[in-house]
Write an enzyme that holds these catalytic residues in place. Structure first.
Site, short mmCIF file in Angstrom:
data_model
loop_
_atom_site.label_atom_id
_atom_site.label_comp_id
_atom_site.label_asym_id
_atom_site.label_seq_id
_atom_site.Cartn_x
_atom_site.Cartn_y
_atom_site.Cartn_z
N TYR A 95 -42.82 40.46 45.57
CA TYR A 95 -41.40 40.54 45.94
C TYR A 95 -40.52 40.34 44.70
CZ TYR A 95 -36.89 38.48 46.80
OH TYR A 95 -35.56 38.19 46.70
N ARG A 154 -45.95 23.70 47.11
CA ARG A 154 -46.23 25.08 47.53
C ARG A 154 -46.54 25.90 46.27
NH1 ARG A 154 -41.45 28.16 50.74
NH2 ARG A 154 -40.43 27.91 48.72
N GLY A 204 -46.64 28.43 43.42
CA GLY A 204 -45.63 29.31 42.84
C GLY A 204 -44.23 28.71 42.80
N ASN A 250 -39.56 31.07 56.00
CA ASN A 250 -40.16 30.70 54.71
C ASN A 250 -39.26 29.77 53.93
OD1 ASN A 250 -42.44 32.65 54.75
ND2 ASN A 250 -40.75 34.10 54.89
N SER A 308 -32.30 38.66 42.25
CA SER A 308 -32.67 37.26 42.55
C SER A 308 -32.92 36.50 41.26
CB SER A 308 -33.94 37.26 43.38
OG SER A 308 -34.51 35.99 43.42
N PHE A 320 -42.35 20.20 50.46
CA PHE A 320 -43.43 20.67 49.59
C PHE A 320 -43.44 19.94 48.25
CE2 PHE A 320 -42.82 24.94 51.93
CZ PHE A 320 -43.74 24.58 52.93
N LYS A 325 -37.93 43.01 42.37
CA LYS A 325 -36.53 42.84 41.95
C LYS A 325 -36.40 43.10 40.45
CE LYS A 325 -34.58 41.88 45.84
NZ LYS A 325 -33.69 42.87 46.45
N ARG A 384 -32.91 23.04 43.47
CA ARG A 384 -32.42 24.41 43.54
C ARG A 384 -30.90 24.41 43.51
NH1 ARG A 384 -36.88 24.89 42.81
NH2 ARG A 384 -38.50 26.14 43.81
N ASP A 387 -29.41 50.42 57.87
CA ASP A 387 -30.36 49.30 58.06
C ASP A 387 -31.46 49.79 58.99
OD1 ASP A 387 -29.69 45.86 57.97
OD2 ASP A 387 -31.47 46.66 58.96
N ASN A 388 -32.71 49.37 58.75
CA ASN A 388 -33.77 49.79 59.68
C ASN A 388 -34.19 48.66 60.60
OD1 ASN A 388 -35.25 48.16 58.03
ND2 ASN A 388 -36.87 49.64 57.59
N1 UFG Z 1 -39.15 23.82 50.82
C1 UFG Z 1 -39.74 22.77 51.50
N2 UFG Z 1 -40.17 23.01 52.78
C2 UFG Z 1 -40.02 24.21 53.40
C3 UFG Z 1 -39.38 25.27 52.70
C4 UFG Z 1 -38.98 25.03 51.40
O1 UFG Z 1 -39.91 21.68 50.98
O2 UFG Z 1 -40.45 24.35 54.56
C5 UFG Z 1 -38.66 23.58 49.45
C6 UFG Z 1 -39.31 24.49 48.43
O3 UFG Z 1 -40.51 23.93 47.96
C7 UFG Z 1 -38.22 24.57 47.37
C8 UFG Z 1 -36.93 24.45 48.17
O4 UFG Z 1 -37.29 23.88 49.43
O5 UFG Z 1 -38.30 23.47 46.52
C9 UFG Z 1 -36.27 25.79 48.41
O6 UFG Z 1 -37.22 26.66 48.99
P1 UFG Z 1 -36.83 28.08 49.58
O7 UFG Z 1 -38.08 28.70 50.10
O8 UFG Z 1 -35.69 27.94 50.52
O9 UFG Z 1 -36.26 28.84 48.32
P2 UFG Z 1 -37.00 29.24 46.96
O10 UFG Z 1 -36.20 28.63 45.88
O11 UFG Z 1 -38.44 29.00 46.97
O12 UFG Z 1 -36.85 30.80 47.08
C10 UFG Z 1 -35.68 31.40 46.68
C11 UFG Z 1 -35.44 32.72 47.40
C12 UFG Z 1 -36.47 33.74 47.01
C13 UFG Z 1 -36.64 33.80 45.53
C14 UFG Z 1 -36.92 32.41 45.00
C15 UFG Z 1 -37.11 32.32 43.52
O13 UFG Z 1 -35.49 32.55 48.80
O14 UFG Z 1 -36.03 35.01 47.47
O15 UFG Z 1 -35.82 31.59 45.34
O16 UFG Z 1 -35.88 32.48 42.87
F1 UFG Z 1 -37.68 34.60 45.19
#
Ligand code: UFG
Length: 340
Positions: free
Chosen positions: A151, A297, A299, A200, A126, A220, A155, A233, A32-33
């Site tokens: 990202y 958000r 994407g 994030n 992913s 979001f 993958k 999700r 791990d770095n």
């Molecule tokens: N969300 C919010 N507020 C926040 C953060 C997230 O409402 O502050 C919502 C997002 O819009 C989404 C859900 O919570 O509807 C989950 O968001 P995450 O960012 O936790 O997860 P994602 O599904 O966007 O991302 C995950 C993985 C990524 C991967 C992506 C697509 O973390 O590595 O799924 O498969 F790329």
């Protein structure tokens, strides 16, 4: 005793997997770095398992260093490759950094493994490789699409590099694991998720808001075509996810594969909305979460959840823990980590 090299082994998913491997009697060596992880995680692993795994601070984009590492560990039976940069938004700002880091590391890893005749690879992939789903639940046969972020695309390309390698080399075997949304923490609360900087992802943002580190959670979008309007999700407990890696290593080492390159989705099969996650968190923690609705958000996909059939039938793995266990363990870890 089997020996497994775990790259990214002090990261979030890596550290939980290391604990599960050690508990199965497997010798673990970590590379791990520390770019998005903390060396203190080794203390957590040691305190849970009684074992402090050998640790190497190596940037895997340096092929020479990695080759030297494998000279020391040519007796490894398998490698689980977690080490990667993973921030979706950041990757769009710095695509070359992400491609260079994630793809050079993988290529160096495969070269190092092949040179040292280590033939079993588990790849941390992913569900993002499916893009906007054509159908639900998402099966492994669902078409993959160009990643919506560098990202995500790294993958997808990573999987393709591995598949080509397997097809070209009779004795190289790999399994790619496509994660849905891992959250939660180990029940000891000695390891968990602690991203550097502003999170994030939803769960660390929720727990940091409840801890007073962030002012409020932005939800979001509430205008999606879902029952409560927020996106859906497939959240999966990190401990369940870690267990799936142990099963995957066993499948490789026991030669149970149907083909030399296999793919498994890792999810619960249950879709949960952002509001359902918040409701569970508030109920389990007794905390009222400051929150506001904002725009969608960029994407983000409206809805995704996994088919669990292949993982259940072929890998013999099923998730066991539910959303309440995920949100409560994430909160307990956050409190303990911040000494609240
Ligand atoms: N969300 C919010 N507020 C926040 C953060 C997230 O409402 O502050 C919502 C997002 O819009 C989404 C859900 O919570 O509807 C989950 O968001 P995450 O960012 O936790 O997860 P994602 O599904 O966007 O991302 C995950 C993985 C990524 C991967 C992506 C697509 O973390 O590595 O799924 O498969 F790329």
């Amino acid at each position: 005793m089997n020996k497994v090299v775990v790259t990214g082994g002090i990261g979030y998913i890596g550290s939980h997997t290391v604990v599960s491997l050690i508990e199965k009697g497997i010798t673990v060596v970590i590379v791990d770095n520390m770019i998005n992880s903390n060396i203190n995680t080794l203390d957590g692993i040691e305190s849970i398992t009684g074992v402090r795994p050998e640790f190497h601070d190596i940037d895997m984009t340096d092929g020479t260093l990695l080759h030297r590492f494998f000279d020391l560990h040519k007796d490894a039976d398998a490698v689980i490759h977690f080490a990667a940069l993973k921030a979706v938004g950041d990757s769009s700002q710095q695509p070359i950094l992400y491609y260079r880091n994630n793809l050079f590391a993988l290529i160096n890893l495969i070269e190092g493994m092949q040179k040292h005749e280590i033939s079993n690879l588990v790849f941390s992939s992913s569900a993002t490789v499916y893009g906007t789903p054509d159908f639900l639940p998402i099966t492994e046969d669902h078409p993959t699409k160009r990643g919506m972020s560098p990202y995500g695309n790294s993958k997808k390309i990573g999987e393709e590099i591995i598949e080509d390698t397997v097809n070209s080399a009779e004795n190289f075997k790999a399994i790619s694991l496509r994660y849905f949304n891992p959250i939660g923490a180990h029940p000891s609360y000695k390891i968990g998720e602690s991203p550097n900087g502003v999170p994030n992802n939803l769960m660390p943002y929720v727990t940091q808001t409840a801890a007073g580190v962030r002012k409020e959670l932005s939800i979001f979008g509430d205008d999606y075509n879902t029952p409560d309007g927020t996106a859906i999700r497939d959240y999966i407990h990190i401990v369940d996810l870690a267990e799936a890696h142990v099963k995957t290593v066993e499948r490789l080492l026991e030669d149970q594969q149907k083909s030399n390159f296999e793919i498994f989705n890792l999810g619960t099969g249950q879709g949960k909305s952002v509001l359902e996650v918040i409701e569970s968190f508030e109920r389990m923690s007794g905390q009222k979460l400051p929150q506001k609705i904002t725009d969608r958000r960029d994407g983000d996909v409206e809805q995704m959840y996994s088919s669990t059939e292949r993982a259940s039938n072929d890998l013999g793995w099923n998730s066991k823990l539910g959303l309440d266990e995920m949100t409560s363990s994430a909160w307990e870890w956050e409190k303990k980590n911040r000494k609240i």
